[in-house]
Design a protein around this motif. Structure first.
Motif, mmCIF file in Angstrom:
data_model
loop_
_atom_site.group_PDB
_atom_site.id
_atom_site.type_symbol
_atom_site.label_atom_id
_atom_site.label_comp_id
_atom_site.label_asym_id
_atom_site.label_seq_id
_atom_site.Cartn_x
_atom_site.Cartn_y
_atom_site.Cartn_z
ATOM 1 N N LEU A 201 10.125 35.911 -24.098
ATOM 2 C CA LEU A 201 9.109 37.012 -24.205
ATOM 3 C C LEU A 201 7.702 36.591 -24.612
ATOM 4 O O LEU A 201 7.031 37.169 -24.644
ATOM 5 N N GLU A 202 7.602 35.216 -25.067
ATOM 6 C CA GLU A 202 6.441 34.947 -25.413
ATOM 7 C C GLU A 202 5.953 33.885 -24.437
ATOM 8 O O GLU A 202 4.721 33.375 -24.626
ATOM 9 N N CYS A 203 6.631 33.929 -23.353
ATOM 10 C CA CYS A 203 5.891 33.332 -21.981
ATOM 11 C C CYS A 203 5.932 31.897 -22.179
ATOM 12 O O CYS A 203 4.770 31.133 -21.956
ATOM 13 N N ASN A 204 6.911 31.238 -22.706
ATOM 14 C CA ASN A 204 6.876 29.736 -23.043
ATOM 15 C C ASN A 204 7.829 28.850 -21.972
ATOM 16 O O ASN A 204 8.128 27.601 -22.320
ATOM 17 N N SER B 157 2.844 30.048 -19.193
ATOM 18 C CA SER B 157 1.348 30.228 -19.605
ATOM 19 C C SER B 157 0.355 29.763 -18.531
ATOM 20 O O SER B 157 0.676 29.002 -17.675
ATOM 21 N N ILE B 158 -0.734 30.203 -18.369
ATOM 22 C CA ILE B 158 -1.703 30.231 -17.512
ATOM 23 C C ILE B 158 -2.330 28.673 -17.458
ATOM 24 O O ILE B 158 -2.213 27.859 -16.493
ATOM 25 N N LEU B 159 -2.552 28.407 -18.770
ATOM 26 C CA LEU B 159 -3.287 27.014 -18.835
ATOM 27 C C LEU B 159 -2.735 26.282 -20.150
ATOM 28 O O LEU B 159 -3.195 24.978 -20.059
ATOM 29 N N ASP B 160 -2.086 26.762 -20.949
ATOM 30 C CA ASP B 160 -1.931 26.174 -22.076
ATOM 31 C C ASP B 160 -0.535 25.454 -22.179
ATOM 32 O O ASP B 160 0.490 26.013 -21.241
ATOM 33 N N GLY B 161 0.086 24.705 -23.071
ATOM 34 C CA GLY B 161 1.533 24.305 -23.117
ATOM 35 C C GLY B 161 1.912 23.244 -22.164
ATOM 36 O O GLY B 161 1.111 22.807 -21.708
ATOM 37 N N PHE B 162 3.014 23.048 -21.937
ATOM 38 C CA PHE B 162 3.731 22.168 -21.190
ATOM 39 C C PHE B 162 4.051 22.649 -19.555
ATOM 40 O O PHE B 162 4.576 23.908 -19.665
ATOM 41 N N ALA B 163 3.524 22.230 -18.887
ATOM 42 C CA ALA B 163 3.499 22.584 -17.530
ATOM 43 C C ALA B 163 3.126 24.011 -17.350
ATOM 44 O O ALA B 163 3.910 25.155 -16.585
ATOM 45 N N PRO B 164 1.819 24.331 -17.447
ATOM 46 C CA PRO B 164 1.199 25.697 -17.409
ATOM 47 C C PRO B 164 0.932 25.893 -15.578
ATOM 48 O O PRO B 164 0.999 25.037 -14.882
ATOM 49 N N VAL B 165 0.976 27.384 -15.491
ATOM 50 C CA VAL B 165 0.833 27.572 -13.819
ATOM 51 C C VAL B 165 -0.130 26.961 -13.314
ATOM 52 O O VAL B 165 -0.145 26.457 -12.199
ATOM 53 N N SER B 166 -1.440 26.964 -13.894
ATOM 54 C CA SER B 166 -2.754 26.629 -13.079
ATOM 55 C C SER B 166 -2.565 24.925 -12.961
ATOM 56 O O SER B 166 -2.929 24.554 -11.695
ATOM 57 N N THR B 167 -2.316 24.393 -13.658
ATOM 58 C CA THR B 167 -1.938 22.858 -13.495
ATOM 59 C C THR B 167 -0.897 22.400 -12.286
ATOM 60 O O THR B 167 -1.093 21.762 -11.378
ATOM 61 N N PRO C 61 -9.645 35.779 -11.029
ATOM 62 C CA PRO C 61 -9.056 37.075 -11.460
ATOM 63 C C PRO C 61 -7.487 37.266 -11.288
ATOM 64 O O PRO C 61 -7.106 38.035 -12.017
ATOM 65 N N PHE C 62 -6.868 36.573 -10.399
ATOM 66 C CA PHE C 62 -5.574 36.782 -10.281
ATOM 67 C C PHE C 62 -4.674 36.073 -10.987
ATOM 68 O O PHE C 62 -3.466 36.076 -11.303
ATOM 69 N N MET C 63 -5.376 35.096 -11.790
ATOM 70 C CA MET C 63 -4.498 33.941 -12.816
ATOM 71 C C MET C 63 -4.242 34.453 -14.055
ATOM 72 O O MET C 63 -4.836 34.331 -15.032
ATOM 73 N N LYS C 64 -3.509 35.587 -14.215
ATOM 74 C CA LYS C 64 -2.977 36.075 -15.325
ATOM 75 C C LYS C 64 -1.500 36.361 -15.329
ATOM 76 O O LYS C 64 -1.093 36.640 -14.160
#
Lengths: 391, 150
Positions: free
Chosen positions: A109-112, A138-148, B38-41
């Protein structure tokens, strides 16, 4: 030379110590820089031991690749240990932060939840339609975020093509390792039609994820939950999911690779492998077969762990586009007819530059990507041996 | 022509090596650039949706999220609403809040959380409000998701 088996490959570096060392120098400097984070600090004994062991180990492997002219054995050593160490570090981290390998409802629920590259196969269609990522991370924070993780996969795929599956994927080492346990396979002559199965899985998971807006493969079919993390068993549904991923790990990653000497999970099931195959089309490195030297002995076909060689592809003088460039066929060919090649350059000869450029890129990725994990793993092992605790 | 193809091939290969070299030092920069697209959410199904109302209570802050009816195309006939509580000082024994998610001035449901044993009771006052679908205690609060009909 007594026989073909001990004949050195015809690379200008093979068997030449100083020339090989010269080629390894950039790798030595780069790995030193990345393993120390650019700021060498040897004040802590445990950290220093971990650094020295990893630095020596990685550079020894790369030197052997250059000096012996053999790729697969030394690549696989680093690749397999990367998978094992990643699981060790990941699981001990989970135990430290969550007191177990399972994640809770709160984590969901907290997206961790850490994002892994296999999820990419499921987020692509929803990105187009919903303009968002269907994953509790998470998109950018925490361990293994999506963007990274997305950037890592995109750049690694551009640089290595499907070589990512044999030089970078932190799961692949598991079935690569188990596929090497037996000397000879018990199950032989696997139909090469199975190399298309991951594409069917890819289609299925991409469509099912789009329809349900859930990462279906992660929820129901990922065998690697066994060696990373999984949803806590709190209901019949989560119990069924747990039984499925344990059975898949047992079957696809342990038993079948041992019986067949093939990377069954990677070559015949993984949807990410199927997606990454397409990146071979935009990558300059491929594997070619010198038709003048080839004696059609079929050893390469038997050795290939992911069914990318068959009589048709051998006849065409190249591997199938699912090839992960592990180098096993190149090392096994008794006639030295198979070689790494750069698209656009002349074919039909073993080219030292093409091989060096590819193995340097591949091993550099493996070394930097795995270096931190190896160091952390060694620190954990030293801790458990000296204090009785991983931390 | 063959020579040009050969040169291009080698340049391409060297560029790939350079990509590996810059990948890790530039990972933070590239990740931030990608994250700004924009799609990165995270999809509201997972993030719980944007916070629409905030109520400051004595011991906690109550956040009422925007109802989520996500579907691949259009909207789903079923969705959920996420309610979050964030503690100020200490964990209250019982939370009891009436929620007016559609801001029509009338409460849509009353939610009671017994924080000691994790029991949650939903008292629907609107026919679109169905049952509790998920709840969890977090590090500094509580999260609950309640099923809604459109």
């Amino acid at each position: 030379m007594k026989s073909d088996k001990v004949k050195l490959p015809p690379y200008t570096t093979a068997g030449k110590f100083w020339k090989s060392l010269l080629i390894c120098l950039p790798m030595i400097f780069i790995t030193f820089f990345f393993l120390t984070g650019g700021e060498p600090d040897f004040s802590d004994t445990t950290n220093s031991i971990a650094f020295i062991l990893v630095f020596l180990f990685l550079n020894f492997l790369f030197f052997k690749i250059i000096y012996t002219g053999k790729t697969d054995k030394f690549r696989a050593t680093g690749f397999i240990l990367f998978a094992v160490f990643l699981s060790l570090v990941f699981i001990t981290n989970m135990v430290e932060t969550r007191e177990g390998m399972s994640f809770s409802s709160a984590d969901l629920l907290e997206c961790n939840i850490p994002f892994c590259h296999i999820v990419i196969t499921m987020i692509l269609i929803p990105i187009v339609f919903t303009n968002s990522i269907i994953f509790p991370g998470s998109i950018l924070d925490g361990f293994a975020p999506v963007s990274t993780m997305l950037i890592l996969w995109i750049l690694a795929s551009i640089a290595l093509g499907k070589g990512f599956c044999s030089w970078g994927c932190f799961y692949g080492g598991w079935d690569d390792g188990f596929s090497r346990i037996r000397k000879k396979p018990l199950v032989k002559n696997i139909n090469t039609i199975f190399r298309w199965f991951p594409f069917a899985v890819l289609l299925l998971v991409a469509l099912s994820a789009a329809m349900t807006l859930t990462p279906t493969y992660c929820e129901w079919a990922c065998p690697f939950k066994t060696v990373t993390e999984f949803e806590a068993v709190t209901s019949t549904e989560t119990l069924i999911k747990t039984i499925i991923f344990l059975l898949l790990f047992l079957g696809l990653v342990i038993v079948l690779p041992i019986l067949t000497k093939k990377r069954i999970q990677c070559g015949m099931f993984c949807p990410m492998g199927a997606l990454t195959s397409f990146t071979n089309k935009v990558n300059p490195f491929d594997v070619r077969i010198d038709k003048e030297k080839c004696k059609d002995c079929g050893i390469c076909e038997i050795k290939c762990p992911i069914l990318s060689l068959d009589p048709t592809s051998i006849e065409k003088g190249k591997t199938h586009f699912v090839c992960s460039k592990c180098g096993k066929c190149i090392d096994a060919c008794p006639n030295q007819a198979i070689h790494y090649h750069i698209k656009g350059t002349p074919v039909n000869k073993r080219n030292t530059t093409a091989r060096t450029l590819f193995v340097f890129s591949g091993f550099l990725f493996l070394a930097i990507f795995s270096g931190g994990t190896f160091q952390m793993g060694i620190i954990r092992i030293i801790n458990i041996l000296t204090t009785g605790s991983f931390f | 022509m063959k020579k040009i193809a050969t040169i291009c091939g080698y340049i391409w290969a060297v560029l790939c090596l350079l990509i590996v070299l810059i990948m890790f030092p530039g990972l933070g920069f590239f990740s931030k650039q990608l994250a700004s697209l924009p799609f990165m959410k995270i999809n509201p199904i997972y993030s719980g949706g944007d916070v629409e109302q905030i109520k400051e209570c004595k011991n906690y802050t109550l956040q009422i999220h925007k109802p989520v009816f996500e579907a691949l195309i259009g909207e789903s006939s079923e969705g959920f609403i996420q309610i979050s509580w964030i503690w100020k000082d200490s964990l209250p024994g019982i939370l009891n809040d009436s929620i007016d998610y559609n801001t029509d001035g009338k409460p849509d449901f009353i939610i009671t959380v017994y924080t000691t044993n994790g029991d949650i009771q939903i008292n629907p006052l609107n026919e679109k409000v169905k049952a509790l679908i998920a709840s969890a205690q977090t590090e500094n609060g509580w999260i609950a998701r309640i099923k809604l009909k459109k």
